[in-house]
Design a protein around this motif. Structure first.
Motif, PDB file in Angstrom:
ATOM      1  N   VAL A  48       2.188  13.467  27.325  1.00  0.00           N
ATOM      2  CA  VAL A  48       1.051  13.506  26.407  1.00  0.00           C
ATOM      3  C   VAL A  48      -0.185  13.898  27.191  1.00  0.00           C
ATOM      4  CG1 VAL A  48       0.491  11.042  26.706  1.00  0.00           C
ATOM      5  CG2 VAL A  48      -0.199  12.195  24.605  1.00  0.00           C
ATOM      6  N   ASP A  49      -1.111  14.601  26.564  1.00  0.00           N
ATOM      7  CA  ASP A  49      -2.410  14.832  27.200  1.00  0.00           C
ATOM      8  C   ASP A  49      -3.512  14.711  26.155  1.00  0.00           C
ATOM      9  OD1 ASP A  49      -2.619  17.232  25.790  1.00  0.00           O
ATOM     10  OD2 ASP A  49      -2.410  18.500  27.561  1.00  0.00           O
ATOM     11  N   GLY A  50      -4.759  14.906  26.619  1.00  0.00           N
ATOM     12  CA  GLY A  50      -5.891  14.828  25.704  1.00  0.00           C
ATOM     13  C   GLY A  50      -6.761  13.613  25.955  1.00  0.00           C
ATOM     14  N   GLY A  51      -7.803  13.761  26.762  1.00  0.00           N
ATOM     15  CA  GLY A  51      -8.762  12.678  26.938  1.00  0.00           C
ATOM     16  C   GLY A  51      -8.310  11.561  27.862  1.00  0.00           C
ATOM     17  N   ILE A  52      -7.190  11.736  28.533  1.00  0.00           N
ATOM     18  CA  ILE A  52      -6.734  10.721  29.501  1.00  0.00           C
ATOM     19  C   ILE A  52      -7.538  10.904  30.782  1.00  0.00           C
ATOM     20  CG2 ILE A  52      -4.767   9.987  30.913  1.00  0.00           C
ATOM     21  CD1 ILE A  52      -2.991  10.847  28.502  1.00  0.00           C
ATOM     22  N   ARG A  53      -8.228   9.853  31.209  1.00  0.00           N
ATOM     23  CA  ARG A  53      -9.168   9.978  32.324  1.00  0.00           C
ATOM     24  C   ARG A  53      -8.921   8.963  33.432  1.00  0.00           C
ATOM     25  NH1 ARG A  53      -9.118  14.051  30.415  1.00  0.00           N
ATOM     26  NH2 ARG A  53     -10.739  15.168  29.272  1.00  0.00           N
ATOM     27  N   SER A  54      -8.326   7.816  33.096  1.00  0.00           N
ATOM     28  CA  SER A  54      -8.165   6.729  34.067  1.00  0.00           C
ATOM     29  C   SER A  54      -6.727   6.249  34.091  1.00  0.00           C
ATOM     30  CB  SER A  54      -9.070   5.557  33.666  1.00  0.00           C
ATOM     31  OG  SER A  54      -8.569   4.975  32.477  1.00  0.00           O
ATOM     32  N   GLY A  55      -6.411   5.467  35.115  1.00  0.00           N
ATOM     33  CA  GLY A  55      -5.087   4.870  35.190  1.00  0.00           C
ATOM     34  C   GLY A  55      -4.856   3.893  34.047  1.00  0.00           C
ATOM     35  N   MET A  56      -5.925   3.291  33.565  1.00  0.00           N
ATOM     36  CA  MET A  56      -5.840   2.449  32.365  1.00  0.00           C
ATOM     37  C   MET A  56      -5.347   3.270  31.177  1.00  0.00           C
ATOM     38  SD  MET A  56      -6.583  -0.278  30.471  1.00  0.00           S
ATOM     39  CE  MET A  56      -7.573  -1.434  31.443  1.00  0.00           C
ATOM     40  N   ASP A  57      -5.897   4.478  31.021  1.00  0.00           N
ATOM     41  CA  ASP A  57      -5.455   5.363  29.933  1.00  0.00           C
ATOM     42  C   ASP A  57      -3.981   5.739  30.110  1.00  0.00           C
ATOM     43  OD1 ASP A  57      -8.118   5.339  29.090  1.00  0.00           O
ATOM     44  OD2 ASP A  57      -8.577   7.288  29.991  1.00  0.00           O
ATOM     45  N   VAL A  58      -3.568   5.992  31.357  1.00  0.00           N
ATOM     46  CA  VAL A  58      -2.164   6.329  31.623  1.00  0.00           C
ATOM     47  C   VAL A  58      -1.273   5.169  31.174  1.00  0.00           C
ATOM     48  CG1 VAL A  58      -0.439   6.909  33.375  1.00  0.00           C
ATOM     49  CG2 VAL A  58      -2.791   7.781  33.601  1.00  0.00           C
ATOM     50  N   PHE A  59      -1.677   3.958  31.522  1.00  0.00           N
ATOM     51  CA  PHE A  59      -0.922   2.768  31.112  1.00  0.00           C
ATOM     52  C   PHE A  59      -0.773   2.719  29.588  1.00  0.00           C
ATOM     53  CE2 PHE A  59      -0.721  -1.618  29.670  1.00  0.00           C
ATOM     54  CZ  PHE A  59       0.268  -2.171  30.462  1.00  0.00           C
ATOM     55  N   LYS A  60      -1.872   2.966  28.889  1.00  0.00           N
ATOM     56  CA  LYS A  60      -1.846   2.916  27.422  1.00  0.00           C
ATOM     57  C   LYS A  60      -0.896   3.973  26.855  1.00  0.00           C
ATOM     58  CE  LYS A  60      -6.545   1.097  26.947  1.00  0.00           C
ATOM     59  NZ  LYS A  60      -7.963   1.456  26.627  1.00  0.00           N
ATOM     60  N   ALA A  61      -0.934   5.177  27.446  1.00  0.00           N
ATOM     61  CA  ALA A  61      -0.060   6.251  26.973  1.00  0.00           C
ATOM     62  C   ALA A  61       1.402   5.844  27.135  1.00  0.00           C
ATOM     63  CB  ALA A  61      -0.355   7.539  27.736  1.00  0.00           C
ATOM     64  N   LEU A  62       1.723   5.236  28.271  1.00  0.00           N
ATOM     65  CA  LEU A  62       3.104   4.812  28.498  1.00  0.00           C
ATOM     66  C   LEU A  62       3.481   3.671  27.551  1.00  0.00           C
ATOM     67  CD1 LEU A  62       2.828   6.759  30.851  1.00  0.00           C
ATOM     68  CD2 LEU A  62       3.995   5.107  32.310  1.00  0.00           C
ATOM     69  N   GLY A  93       4.620   4.873  24.336  1.00  0.00           N
ATOM     70  CA  GLY A  93       5.908   5.546  24.281  1.00  0.00           C
ATOM     71  C   GLY A  93       6.035   6.836  25.077  1.00  0.00           C
ATOM     72  N   ALA A  94       4.946   7.276  25.717  1.00  0.00           N
ATOM     73  CA  ALA A  94       5.065   8.473  26.555  1.00  0.00           C
ATOM     74  C   ALA A  94       5.785   8.118  27.857  1.00  0.00           C
ATOM     75  CB  ALA A  94       3.676   9.028  26.867  1.00  0.00           C
ATOM     76  N   HIS A  95       6.433   9.107  28.447  1.00  0.00           N
ATOM     77  CA  HIS A  95       7.025   8.891  29.772  1.00  0.00           C
ATOM     78  C   HIS A  95       6.077   9.319  30.879  1.00  0.00           C
ATOM     79  CE1 HIS A  95      10.550   9.350  26.983  1.00  0.00           C
ATOM     80  NE2 HIS A  95      10.776   8.174  27.504  1.00  0.00           N
ATOM     81  N   GLY A  96       5.198  10.257  30.584  1.00  0.00           N
ATOM     82  CA  GLY A  96       4.221  10.707  31.569  1.00  0.00           C
ATOM     83  C   GLY A  96       3.046  11.365  30.879  1.00  0.00           C
ATOM     84  N   VAL A  97       2.032  11.709  31.673  1.00  0.00           N
ATOM     85  CA  VAL A  97       0.819  12.289  31.087  1.00  0.00           C
ATOM     86  C   VAL A  97       0.389  13.542  31.844  1.00  0.00           C
ATOM     87  CG1 VAL A  97       0.052   9.936  30.536  1.00  0.00           C
ATOM     88  CG2 VAL A  97      -0.897  11.109  32.533  1.00  0.00           C
ATOM     89  N   LEU A  98      -0.397  14.369  31.180  1.00  0.00           N
ATOM     90  CA  LEU A  98      -1.071  15.499  31.813  1.00  0.00           C
ATOM     91  C   LEU A  98      -2.573  15.257  31.735  1.00  0.00           C
ATOM     92  CD1 LEU A  98       1.741  16.697  30.935  1.00  0.00           C
ATOM     93  CD2 LEU A  98       0.576  18.887  30.672  1.00  0.00           C
ATOM     94  N   ILE A  99      -3.278  15.644  32.776  1.00  0.00           N
ATOM     95  CA  ILE A  99      -4.739  15.523  32.815  1.00  0.00           C
ATOM     96  C   ILE A  99      -5.297  16.878  33.208  1.00  0.00           C
ATOM     97  CG2 ILE A  99      -6.682  14.412  33.982  1.00  0.00           C
ATOM     98  CD1 ILE A  99      -4.939  11.925  34.334  1.00  0.00           C
ATOM     99  N   GLY A 100      -6.234  17.401  32.364  1.00  0.00           N
ATOM    100  CA  GLY A 100      -6.704  18.764  32.591  1.00  0.00           C
ATOM    101  C   GLY A 100      -8.080  18.850  33.224  1.00  0.00           C
ATOM    102  N   ARG A 101      -9.111  18.781  32.384  1.00  0.00           N
ATOM    103  CA  ARG A 101     -10.474  19.044  32.840  1.00  0.00           C
ATOM    104  C   ARG A 101     -10.864  18.261  34.102  1.00  0.00           C
ATOM    105  NH1 ARG A 101     -10.500  18.687  27.040  1.00  0.00           N
ATOM    106  NH2 ARG A 101     -11.303  20.554  25.993  1.00  0.00           N
ATOM    107  N   PRO A 102     -10.552  16.969  34.220  1.00  0.00           N
ATOM    108  CA  PRO A 102     -10.993  16.245  35.426  1.00  0.00           C
ATOM    109  C   PRO A 102     -10.445  16.853  36.724  1.00  0.00           C
ATOM    110  CG  PRO A 102     -10.373  14.673  33.728  1.00  0.00           C
ATOM    111  CD  PRO A 102      -9.958  16.042  33.238  1.00  0.00           C
ATOM    112  N   TYR A 103      -9.235  17.414  36.699  1.00  0.00           N
ATOM    113  CA  TYR A 103      -8.741  18.054  37.927  1.00  0.00           C
ATOM    114  C   TYR A 103      -9.538  19.310  38.257  1.00  0.00           C
ATOM    115  CZ  TYR A 103      -4.911  14.943  39.101  1.00  0.00           C
ATOM    116  OH  TYR A 103      -4.201  13.854  39.517  1.00  0.00           O
ATOM    117  N   VAL A 104     -10.068  19.972  37.217  1.00  0.00           N
ATOM    118  CA  VAL A 104     -10.923  21.146  37.480  1.00  0.00           C
ATOM    119  C   VAL A 104     -12.170  20.717  38.252  1.00  0.00           C
ATOM    120  CG1 VAL A 104     -12.298  22.985  36.441  1.00  0.00           C
ATOM    121  CG2 VAL A 104     -10.106  22.316  35.393  1.00  0.00           C
TER     122      VAL A 104
END
Lengths: 339, 339, 339, 339
Positions: free
Chosen positions: D266-280, D283-294
């Motif tokens: 899943v992606d979209g607005g995930i910014r912190s490890g807290m957000d990663v935890f919530k995504a998992l 029901g997600a298995h992993g996340v993508l993070i875009g703009r912050p890596y830029v």
């Protein structure tokens, strides 16, 4: 010129109440009447706009990559898109001196016809307004919908007689105009009509008849009983009664109740092709857009109408293709999130 | 003069706590006591106002075009509208030196009677306040409702004795005044009353008795058991306890429980005829309006009362006619959206 | 001096992170750690405060006019009110140089005892902190609750041994301190404890034991299984983990699950006696208040503690009497609106 | 350097549309395209971010004090954390002249591999973009995921052929790129694909295939039917269609429907490890993070990628340990409040 440039141009000649805002959402004009605002504390217009924004669309691009067709049929006529310009009146009072109602309608009706859609025209105290609208529609080969106010029965019959000369697609009445101050104090008495009065009017009109200003299931059922071919779910942009629900809030239940037995149009805060898509997903067959067409005509005349209509169609097509709808009848309620 | 002009005038002589705001919604005065604000962090008043605004009305103009009648009966008396001026006291402390309680009540009571409605008067530490209220109501041929604070029983009986001279429509007690600091520390002890104490008081009063300050179904049932003829659903405008629900939130369940067995009035944040309509749709029979009448009296005396009352009645009529209600008993709960 | 004056005084010597705000609601300090803010993006503290404000109380003044008794019993001790000062530590780092932990605890513990309530004391890296707390509690005849951090088992046992000298009411452990950075990297390893480790600790403590930092029903059940006499429903004021629910959100289900089998305390954003009332109505037996007692001690030492405690008790009494509760056990959940 | 310092550095060389905000939440860039904003009125990005923040986590520290393991397996490969850098393209147009797509991908792919995670690379009009991505991934021993746009079938097959040289973990297609203006007008026609076209593509790819841009249960089922090994629940950061629901809103129902039969990212607005935890937890298995890596690459190149990835992992670990999860498979939906 694009849409924002036309708006910028409008700002030089519209006003002083309308600000030709980047997004026409009722915040800057609030409760300015005269002006484009809403009645009472002015939240009717704002809520109309806001409730469309709260709806989310379900994107699904696993589908055929087909061209999108927005063509729309109403009463045996075909249009490029399910979009109408809404009736607006008393232009000088509300939007400034550049146009009177006659000049405005004359530009709008033909520009809409040229853009593949149609305009509703308004009505006024001065008989010249309806006369001008009739002549504008006649010049556009009947591609326009004159709107008669709920005057006393005799005046209505006279107006209906005169309208026949334009051979319009349909005739409309904004039954909620009962809430406009000038109509409230009119002599002979104007305003609300019973089902049986409406039956008489609609039979006399002898054309597809559109009742504008329906906000409840019960109102829609009365419109059907009176013989209307279509309704416009509308609160008159918040201008006839304060603190109505937004049209997006009442549309679904009205569409469920009568949507398979009559045409349903809706207006109020619809600004983009995305909003048009949402209205159709909630059960409307087409939409009316009012204030934005005013700013387009003030900013760039017929060209403004074309630019905005093209933009609306492009946005509608884009939304349709991203949700997997290739023609209007593909748009389903479950293309909205949580519906 | 119109309503906004009276407010403008009030701003020259009211204050320093009250700002005579364009909309009297509790934001500017917040928790200023002394002043017109609310207790604690001051959200009680704000919430009262806000919750009326969140309700939407169901417009329906397919109906007969009849004149609208707002006349209202209570305890055998007929009024022009279901609207009362609420009791307000300690004018100098809260609203400035222009009026003391006697001068204020004397203007308000007769102006309300002239406007076809009636005023509730307040009570105070100084016996002259009640005496003045009695004489003002007597001068208005009993068209006024004196409100007795929940003093000790003996003091209450003495006040009730004195009140009989005014032959008022009814007598009220603001039972929630227990939360006012000056009453809390009063000697002999004042404040809360049991059902059996209230029974004794009401029997002694020997007139229709109105218990003001009811916020729960259970409270309403106790008021009934005590023999009250009417209640006022009220949180004292947020001034006796912080963070009560808004009166619009508790009115529906109270009206369902006891509305067919006693009269229900409501106050708290009601500012327009639209708000009055909503209160009636939720089950109230009539409303009280407090702070706005204060600004009207400060701004223009009796004329201000007349201007505001006319405005309220015009707004109420407009809303009724746009929702298809031609007399108060036509107003139904389903004229509100989502009810 | 009143509460606002003490705050004003505090502003001259507290800081730079704490602003001694008129209302201590987490907005100004947000995520400042060091400082009084919360972890992560800082919304934990704000939400704690906000959720109490969203609850409304049911006023009902038809009842006996009796004095209100806020006295509270815990573990055989009686207090003037169900209010404790919460443990706070590292004063110099978070609140400025005026006090170190020893000086702070020494003022707070005796001032709370004098005010009829009791203080929880904190723990620290420096053994002198606990030693000072023990001596402060001993001086107050055991009227205080030392809080041990979840160190390794040996350290905990040593601290428990030392604590016995103070003969305190009870002993607490803030099990959620596992989220504090300094504890996370501690050697030997500190932090989370299993039920069986907690059982061992609690048996060793041999006094009523309070587990602080419970946010779920399951956590409360584990605390019971481990033999705790009480829990504190707490998210450590948002300082150990971001984006926890507010304690007001989880309290009702925890109280339903274990409330009749153990004592339930709660903290997080409780600022007024009104908030205390709401916490009790949701099922807590008592509350802890942290940051506001810090500003009181910085502003006026023991006098500040007295002033604030009196204010809390007066507000609690006022709310109780306005809702018809004359002793703590009269406070019921249905005294909150929509519960 | 820490995360905020890298951002500060980025502000000296990124722009003019991206402001490298302290929190990357879509407010400052809103609807700026070119630039990092979203389509239409720009609320898609903002809503993505906001909906993660509205979720609350259930803290529970009564558990074993064990080290936390965030290691993650996908398609037989093991990563340090369930985090990927998302594909971003047209760097010069959207983020400024410092990097073109080739230079950006070359830094990002190897830095991610060094940090123990992997990057998705983007695709572009210029064939050199994909060629560069392939070479960057090859240099990182296949530790990267090339993303092919939904071109016409022939172009796709050619790109798939070329990709084999990099021996990547998997191949992705952002099927929702149909909404990007440049693709919409492409010749030969590009965009939406049917299930049977996708089947053909996936069989041809002959590697684990990831379909990115799924927002409905029905879309997820079509992706499964087409043979995709994984989906990315994504609305392309709001850049392909306005007013989609947030990914956090649609993830739970998609995970329930297909989560035990395919991998869900899943992606979209995930910014912190807290957000990663919530995504998992949803029901997600992993996340993508875009703009912050830029912003990390602009601010500090490979070092920025390392700093941000470390920060994400630390936050994820902290949240896991405070909720009693010691490995990714311990994270359950009931670790979120109200789920």
């Amino acid at each position: 010129m694009d849409y924002q440039e036309v708006l910028q141009q409008a700002r030089t000649c519209i006003g002083p109440f309308c600000k030709a805002c980047p997004v026409c959402n009722g915040l800057a004009c609030k409760n300015t009447i005269p002006g484009p605002g809403a009645k009472g504390i002015g939240t009717g217009f704002i809520r109309n706009y806001q409730k469309w924004q709260e709806l989310c669309v379900n994107m699904d691009t696993i589908c055929e990559n087909l061209p999108v067709d927005t063509s729309f049929s109403l009463f045996g006529h075909t249009f490029a898109a399910p979009i109408f310009a809404a009736p607006v009146g008393a232009m000088k009072m509300h939007y400034g001196d550049k146009y009177d109602d006659l000049a405005y309608n004359s530009i709008l009706v033909s520009a809409c016809a040229d853009a593949g859609i149609a305009a509703f025209t308004g009505d006024g105290m001065d008989p010249a307004v309806m006369a001008g609208a009739i002549s504008a529609i006649a010049s556009a080969d009947g591609d326009g919908i004159p709107t008669v106010k709920p005057w006393d029965m005799d005046t209505i019959f006279q107006k209906l007689d005169a309208i026949q000369a334009a051979d319009p697609i349909a005739i409309a009445m904004d039954i909620d105009a009962a809430g406009l101050p000038f109509l409230k104090n009119h002599q002979p008495p104007a305003g609300s009509k019973t089902v049986s009065e409406l039956k008489e009017i609609i039979q006399y009109a002898h054309r597809p008849f559109i009742l504008k200003g329906i906000m409840t299931v019960r109102g829609a059922e009365k419109a059907m009983e009176a013989g209307a071919s279509a309704i416009v779910v509308s609160n008159h942009g918040g201008r006839v009664l304060d603190q109505c629900p937004a049209t997006a809030e009442v549309l679904p239940s009205i569409a469920e109740a009568v949507g398979n037995r009559m045409e349903i149009l809706v207006d109020g805060g619809i600004r983009s092709g995305m909003d048009v898509f949402k209205a159709l997903a909630l059960g409307a067959h087409g939409v009316l857009i009012g204030r934005p067409y005013v700013t387009m005509v003030y900013g760039a005349g017929a060209e403004g109408v074309q630019i905005y209509t093209n933009r609306l169609m492009a946005e509608l097509k884009d939304t349709m293709s991203m949700c997997g709808a290739h023609k209007l009848s593909d748009i389903r309620r479950d293309m909205l999130h949580s519906f």
